[in-house]
Design a protein around this motif. Structure first.
Motif, PDB file in Angstrom:
ATOM      1  N   PHE A  70       0.795  -1.223   0.000  1.00 22.24           N
ATOM      2  CA  PHE A  70       0.000   0.000   0.000  1.00 22.24           C
ATOM      3  C   PHE A  70       0.831   1.277   0.000  1.00 22.24           C
ATOM      4  N   THR A  71       2.012   1.291   0.591  1.00 20.87           N
ATOM      5  CA  THR A  71       2.751   2.559   0.750  1.00 20.87           C
ATOM      6  C   THR A  71       4.098   2.520   0.042  1.00 20.87           C
ATOM      7  N   ASP A  72       4.156   1.885  -1.126  1.00 24.90           N
ATOM      8  CA  ASP A  72       5.444   1.781  -1.829  1.00 24.90           C
ATOM      9  C   ASP A  72       5.594   2.837  -2.920  1.00 24.90           C
ATOM     10  N   ARG A  73       4.776   3.863  -2.901  1.00 24.41           N
ATOM     11  CA  ARG A  73       4.866   4.895  -3.929  1.00 24.41           C
ATOM     12  C   ARG A  73       6.019   5.846  -3.615  1.00 24.41           C
ATOM     13  N   ASN A  74       7.027   5.818  -4.483  1.00 25.22           N
ATOM     14  CA  ASN A  74       8.206   6.687  -4.379  1.00 25.22           C
ATOM     15  C   ASN A  74       8.992   6.486  -3.091  1.00 25.22           C
ATOM     16  N   SER A  75       8.791   5.378  -2.414  1.00 26.46           N
ATOM     17  CA  SER A  75       9.561   5.074  -1.205  1.00 26.46           C
ATOM     18  C   SER A  75       9.428   3.591  -0.922  1.00 26.46           C
ATOM     19  N   ARG A  76      10.198   3.120   0.041  1.00 26.24           N
ATOM     20  CA  ARG A  76      10.054   1.724   0.425  1.00 26.24           C
ATOM     21  C   ARG A  76       8.794   1.562   1.279  1.00 26.24           C
ATOM     22  N   SER A  77       8.279   0.372   1.280  1.00 28.86           N
ATOM     23  CA  SER A  77       7.052   0.096   2.018  1.00 28.86           C
ATOM     24  C   SER A  77       7.278   0.254   3.522  1.00 28.86           C
ATOM     25  N   VAL A  78       6.364   0.967   4.176  1.00 33.30           N
ATOM     26  CA  VAL A  78       6.431   1.189   5.625  1.00 33.30           C
ATOM     27  C   VAL A  78       5.061   0.859   6.215  1.00 33.30           C
ATOM     28  N   SER A  79       5.010  -0.141   7.052  1.00 30.44           N
ATOM     29  CA  SER A  79       3.753  -0.540   7.677  1.00 30.44           C
ATOM     30  C   SER A  79       3.536   0.226   8.973  1.00 30.44           C
ATOM     31  N   MET A  80       2.370   0.020   9.564  1.00 32.12           N
ATOM     32  CA  MET A  80       2.088   0.644  10.853  1.00 32.12           C
ATOM     33  C   MET A  80       3.063   0.161  11.913  1.00 32.12           C
ATOM     34  N   VAL A  81       3.408  -1.133  11.883  1.00 34.30           N
ATOM     35  CA  VAL A  81       4.367  -1.676  12.850  1.00 34.30           C
ATOM     36  C   VAL A  81       5.740  -1.056  12.646  1.00 34.30           C
ATOM     37  N   ASP A  82       6.139  -0.824  11.382  1.00 27.04           N
ATOM     38  CA  ASP A  82       7.436  -0.191  11.119  1.00 27.04           C
ATOM     39  C   ASP A  82       7.511   1.200  11.738  1.00 27.04           C
ATOM     40  N   LYS A  83       6.415   1.934  11.700  1.00 27.99           N
ATOM     41  CA  LYS A  83       6.416   3.275  12.276  1.00 27.99           C
ATOM     42  C   LYS A  83       6.576   3.237  13.792  1.00 27.99           C
ATOM     43  N   MET A  84       5.989   2.251  14.431  1.00 25.10           N
ATOM     44  CA  MET A  84       6.006   2.186  15.893  1.00 25.10           C
ATOM     45  C   MET A  84       7.176   1.387  16.442  1.00 25.10           C
ATOM     46  N   LYS A  85       7.880   0.661  15.589  1.00 22.36           N
ATOM     47  CA  LYS A  85       8.891  -0.291  16.058  1.00 22.36           C
ATOM     48  C   LYS A  85       9.998   0.348  16.907  1.00 22.36           C
ATOM     49  N   PRO A  86      10.633   1.467  16.520  1.00 23.58           N
ATOM     50  CA  PRO A  86      11.712   2.022  17.361  1.00 23.58           C
ATOM     51  C   PRO A  86      11.232   2.415  18.758  1.00 23.58           C
ATOM     52  N   PHE A  87      10.012   2.883  18.872  1.00 19.79           N
ATOM     53  CA  PHE A  87       9.499   3.270  20.188  1.00 19.79           C
ATOM     54  C   PHE A  87       9.152   2.029  21.022  1.00 19.79           C
ATOM     55  N   GLN A  88       8.733   0.945  20.371  1.00 16.90           N
ATOM     56  CA  GLN A  88       8.488  -0.301  21.101  1.00 16.90           C
ATOM     57  C   GLN A  88       9.795  -0.869  21.639  1.00 16.90           C
ATOM     58  N   ILE A  89      10.857  -0.794  20.845  1.00 14.23           N
ATOM     59  CA  ILE A  89      12.161  -1.287  21.305  1.00 14.23           C
ATOM     60  C   ILE A  89      12.651  -0.464  22.488  1.00 14.23           C
ATOM     61  N   GLY A  90      12.562   0.870  22.377  1.00 15.96           N
ATOM     62  CA  GLY A  90      12.960   1.706  23.510  1.00 15.96           C
ATOM     63  C   GLY A  90      12.103   1.470  24.731  1.00 15.96           C
ATOM     64  N   TYR A  91      10.809   1.258  24.536  1.00 17.60           N
ATOM     65  CA  TYR A  91       9.883   1.000  25.651  1.00 17.60           C
ATOM     66  C   TYR A  91      10.244  -0.300  26.365  1.00 17.60           C
TER      67      TYR A  91
END
Length: 909
Positions: A504-525
């Protein structure tokens, strides 16, 4: 067996029968049909499998990490500072103070958000509508529309107009009355337009709706949709596969981690791409269940070699490979060229699969519990692939020599010219359709055609014509153009792959899912919460600083001795005191330290900093996707209901894109392809019988002729609403609790079991109409009763008045008769000389006058009775017209309920 070619033979032009891995390239697709043989198809499958494995290897690490974090599983590689770790900088900061940070527990943010959104998705309601757009369906609708006008609405209008004319005093038998009721004067009926815009459904459209419900129940599409929506949140992609068997089809949801594809950058949907496939592992029993009907006896028997001979093959050590252990069930090549006897002895008693190594398919599927006990040594690799090849079609131009008529057709590459062409090359030398005089001319073009196939083999590199060390050759099945070529979206000769999906979000960029957006904050948490746990374990709290020599060696009647530290701790814990002995006898030396202090070694400040950091990570994780704490159920006691509602609605606006791109963008295309495929299979059957159960445990049966689906076009329209089911439940509760309309138990039950807002609205309107009818009937009864009472009073008053009038008239008549008799008594002469006293003449005259008066009254009453009879006839005529109007209304209701009346008549014919 493959042909082995030496250098001299190769120099002379000898070619090998099969292509090796080192030179494997995609075969040419612009080939005539006769050149696309078995070897060409197998070569394609080998190449697509190799490309698919390369793509899976590239994407698997990221997607598997997303699935782990979505399922609350710690992936330690996310918390190790390495060069290829995209969160290395964050880890260096967080683990700098605490070396034990890698002993982690999972503290969920992402799993909770996914569960909330999947739960909200399950509460949404999607409305799917099917509209037939072909010419036959349009003509069918017009014919049914005309029939309804002629049969129902004209009668209704005729009755209404007749009543209006009668009320105006017109004679029903007159010519003017009949002229006013002619059909030409009753063609303007706007209600028919509203009916066909909203309620009319052709037979094909009805089939599409019933087929949708049957497929939803048969393939468990609601369950698949929930899983697909979850896949989209985790991986930003989902894939729906339409498997075509010999006489039926199946809808499947493919695993995003095991699916590979290729498409143009601006192409949004997978079905519009170049190729798509899936690589998975199956047991031998699954292979036979799913694909055994396509395999011959030799192929089925070859699967036997996949079963290992563990702990029974070569467990005895110390024997030479001199033929003693020659395996007759294997090939000569396997016995002479495969691994040595010692290696076979090692692997025969080993639990590990020989080729498990770094295989990407094994690495992906090892995360599942299905491979925990047996691994992959009893599994076969199955590659399913579809790709767009090219085929030739020709534009045939034919000119008849006798009539000169020119005709155009589209032909396949099998077509042979039967009439040689003759061209006029006097002006233009080119021989084409423009210069054709007579005969046949073909202009050939290339169009796309979807091919598909299956490859079954061991879970290691295997190619067409090659046997592995176990003697197992890959099996290639059903490599040919797919049974049904899905029509393209835009072009006449377009086609689509039988897999619908999207990244769904591969237009002019690599695909980024909802989990990808939240992943760094989950790791820090996770890191800071685990640090909080470690701080709590290591915290010392409040301690006492004193000279250890002051601890007594004898106290409380005991000899403390060398364990005076432990004794002192027990005394403080039990008695809340710490006895000290500063005497020379106890200390043996004078004490130089007498600054006894209480020290607070709590790490509250450090722990609170971690708590604040954890709160920061959680808030940032919510904000990056637009989820508010109120939506997650974390409501502050000081917040108002209005504020909570506004926060939740604002969050819905942020995340609505995830629901829309699945329900309104992708799923209509999935249902369109499913409906097209169902239409193809059902059109080949003489009759269609569908039977399914609704969610209300009601059985539905539908039947029609399969040939009626030929050359029909159906479009799919889907609409979805935010919190649709929640709103619908609120309306249901409000309707039940505020039952001021006097609905019956059956009426309320019809509201409760409604599955859509349209059904709820229809049920409530029916209740309202029923209530209004009851109220009108009650008012009419009350009015009739009141009128009856008034009439009774009027009749009593009239009877009284008539009685008094009759008595007065009788009195007057009596007085007149008395006066007449008295007057006649004075007439004793015979003035008219009729030899009769004038007294008798006067009596006879009076009697005659009374008879004439009575005759006149009788005639007047007869005229009144005649008028009453005429009025009764008129009333009966009006009642008859009213009855006809009621019948016409009832027929209209029946026609609206049975909108396929025209189709039914057509079937009977």
């Amino acid at each position: 067996m493959p042909l082995v070619v030496n250098a001299l033979q190769a120099k002379k032009g000898v070619k090998s029968d099969y292509t090796r891995m080192g030179t494997l390239t995609q075969p040419i697709q612009f080939l005539p049909k006769v050149q696309k043989d078995e070897q060409w198809g197998c070569w394609n499958m080998d190449w697509f499998e190799m490309e698919g494995i390369r793509q899976l290897r590239r994407n698997a690490r990221k997607l598997l990490k997303n699935y782990k974090i979505a399922n609350s599983i710690i992936d330690r590689t996310d918390y190790i500072v390495e060069e290829d770790n995209e969160y290395a900088d964050l880890l260096q900061v967080l683990t700098k103070e605490d070396a034990s940070a890698l002993e982690l527990k999972f503290y969920p943010i992402i799993p909770n958000v996914i569960n909330v959104m999947v739960g909200e998705f399950s509460k949404r309601s999607d409305k799917v509508q099917y509209v037939s757009t072909d010419q036959a369906s349009y003509n069918e609708m017009l014919e049914a529309k005309r029939g309804m006008i002629e049969e129902i609405l004209v009668k209704q209008a005729e009755t209404q107009l007749a009543m209006n004319l009668i009320n105006q005093g017109a004679d029903p038998e007159s010519e003017e009355f009949k002229q006013a009721l002619s059909p030409e004067n009753i063609k303007s009926l706007p209600q028919i337009e509203e009916f066909f815009k909203k309620d009319y459904r052709s037979m094909v459209e009805q089939w599409a709706v019933h087929q949708h419900e049957a497929d939803v129940e048969r393939f468990k599409i609601k369950e698949l949709e929930t899983r697909a929506f979850r896949d989209m949140l985790i991986t930003d992609r989902e894939f729906w596969h339409f498997r075509m068997d010999e006489d039926d089809y199946e809808v499947e949801l493919w695993n995003p981690v095991l699916t590979f594809y290729h498409k143009s950058p601006d192409v949004r949907y997978i079905s519009q791409g170049n190729f798509v496939g899936k690589i998975e592992l199956h047991t031998v029993s699954d292979i036979i269940d799913r694909y055994g009907y396509m395999m011959d006896d030799e192929q089925l028997r070859s699967l036997e070699s996949i079963y290992p001979k563990k702990a029974a093959g070569y467990p005895i050590q110390g024997y030479q490979n001199d033929g003693t252990f020659y395996d007759g069930t294997r090939s000569y090549q396997w016995n002479t060229s495969s691994p040595s006897l010692g290696f076979r002895q090692f692997t025969s008693v080993n639990d590990y699969f020989l080729a498990a190594g770094d295989d990407i398919i094994t690495r992906i599927l090892n995360e599942s519990e299905d491979l925990a006990d047996f691994g992959t040594y009893q599994l076969l690799r199955v590659t399913t692939c579809y790709w767009k090849s090219q085929r030739m079609v020709g534009h045939l131009t034919r000119i008849d020599a006798e009539t000169g008529m020119k005709m155009h057709e589209v032909v396949t590459e099998d077509y042979q010219i039967t009439v040689p062409p003759l061209y006029d090359t006097k002006v233009i030398k080119n021989k084409n359709a423009e210069t054709l005089i007579q005969g046949e001319h073909i202009d050939w073009i290339w169009i796309n055609q979807v091919w598909g196939g299956l490859k079954i083999g061991p879970n290691r590199p295997s190619f067409y014509g090659n046997s592995d060390y176990m003697g197992l050759q890959p099996i290639y099945l059903n490599i040919k153009p797919i049974k049904f070529q899905f029509k393209g979206d835009y072009t006449l000769y377009g086609c689509k792959l039988p897999v619908e999906g999207s990244v769904f979000t591969d237009r002019n960029s690599r695909s980024v899912s909802m989990v990808d957006k939240m992943k760094p904050f989950q790791i820090g948490y996770n890191l800071v919460n685990n640090q909080i746990a470690d701080i709590l374990v290591d915290e010392l709290g409040t301690v006492i600083m004193l000279d250890h020599n002051a601890l007594p060696k004898h106290s409380a009647g005991e000899d403390w001795g060398k364990n005076n530290y432990a004794k002192a701790y027990v005394a403080m814990k039990n008695f809340q005191i710490l006895p000290l002995d500063t005497s020379i006898t106890n200390t043996e030396n004078p004490l130089g330290f007498n600054h006894y202090q209480v020290l607070n070694l709590e790490q509250t400040q450090r722990m609170m900093s971690r708590v604040q950091l954890a709160t920061y990570f959680k808030q940032q994780a919510y904000e990056v996707i637009g989820v508010t704490p109120q939506r997650m159920g974390q409501v502050n006691s000081q917040e108002t209901a209005t504020g909570v509602e506004q926060a939740v609605n604002a969050s819905y606006s942020q995340t609505e894109m995830y629901f829309v791109q699945h329900s309104e963008h992708l799923m209509p295309r999935v249902h369109q392809m499913r409906t097209d495929l169902a239409q193809f299979y059902n059109s080949r059957r003489p009759s269609i019988r569908l039977s399914y159960m609704t969610s209300m445990d009601e059985k539905v049966n539908f039947e029609m002729n399969g040939t009626e689906l030929l050359a029909r076009e159906l479009n799919v329209f889907v609409s979805t609403k935010v919190n649709h089911k929640t709103i619908m439940e609120q309306i249901k509760q409000m309707a039940i609790q505020n039952n001021t309309a006097g609905a019956s138990i059956y009426d309320l039950a019809s509201i409760v079991k409604a599955e859509s807002m349209a059904e709820v609205t229809h049920a409530m309107k029916a209740i309202e109409q029923k209530t209004n009818a009851q109220r009108q009937e009650q008012m009419q009864q009350e009015q009739q009763l009141q009128q009856q009472q008034i009439q009774a009073q009027q009749q009593a008053q009239e009877a009284k008045q008539r009685f008094e009038a009759e008595q007065a008239m009788l009195d007057r008549q009596t007085q007149i008769q008395v006066a007449e008799i008295k007057g006649a008594g004075y007439q004793v002469n015979d003035l008219n000389q009729n030899e009769q006293s004038d007294y008798l003449d006067s009596l006879q005259y009076l009697a005659k006058q009374r008879q004439e008066s009575e005759a006149l009254n009788i005639k007047r009453e007869a005229e009144i009775n005649k008028n009453n009879r005429e009025n009764q006839k008129m009333n009966l005529k009006q009642q008859e017209l009213q009855t006809r109007e009621d019948i016409a209304n009832k027929q209209l209701e029946i026609a609206k309920a049975n909108k396929n009346k025209y189709d039914s008549k057509k079937d009977k014919k």
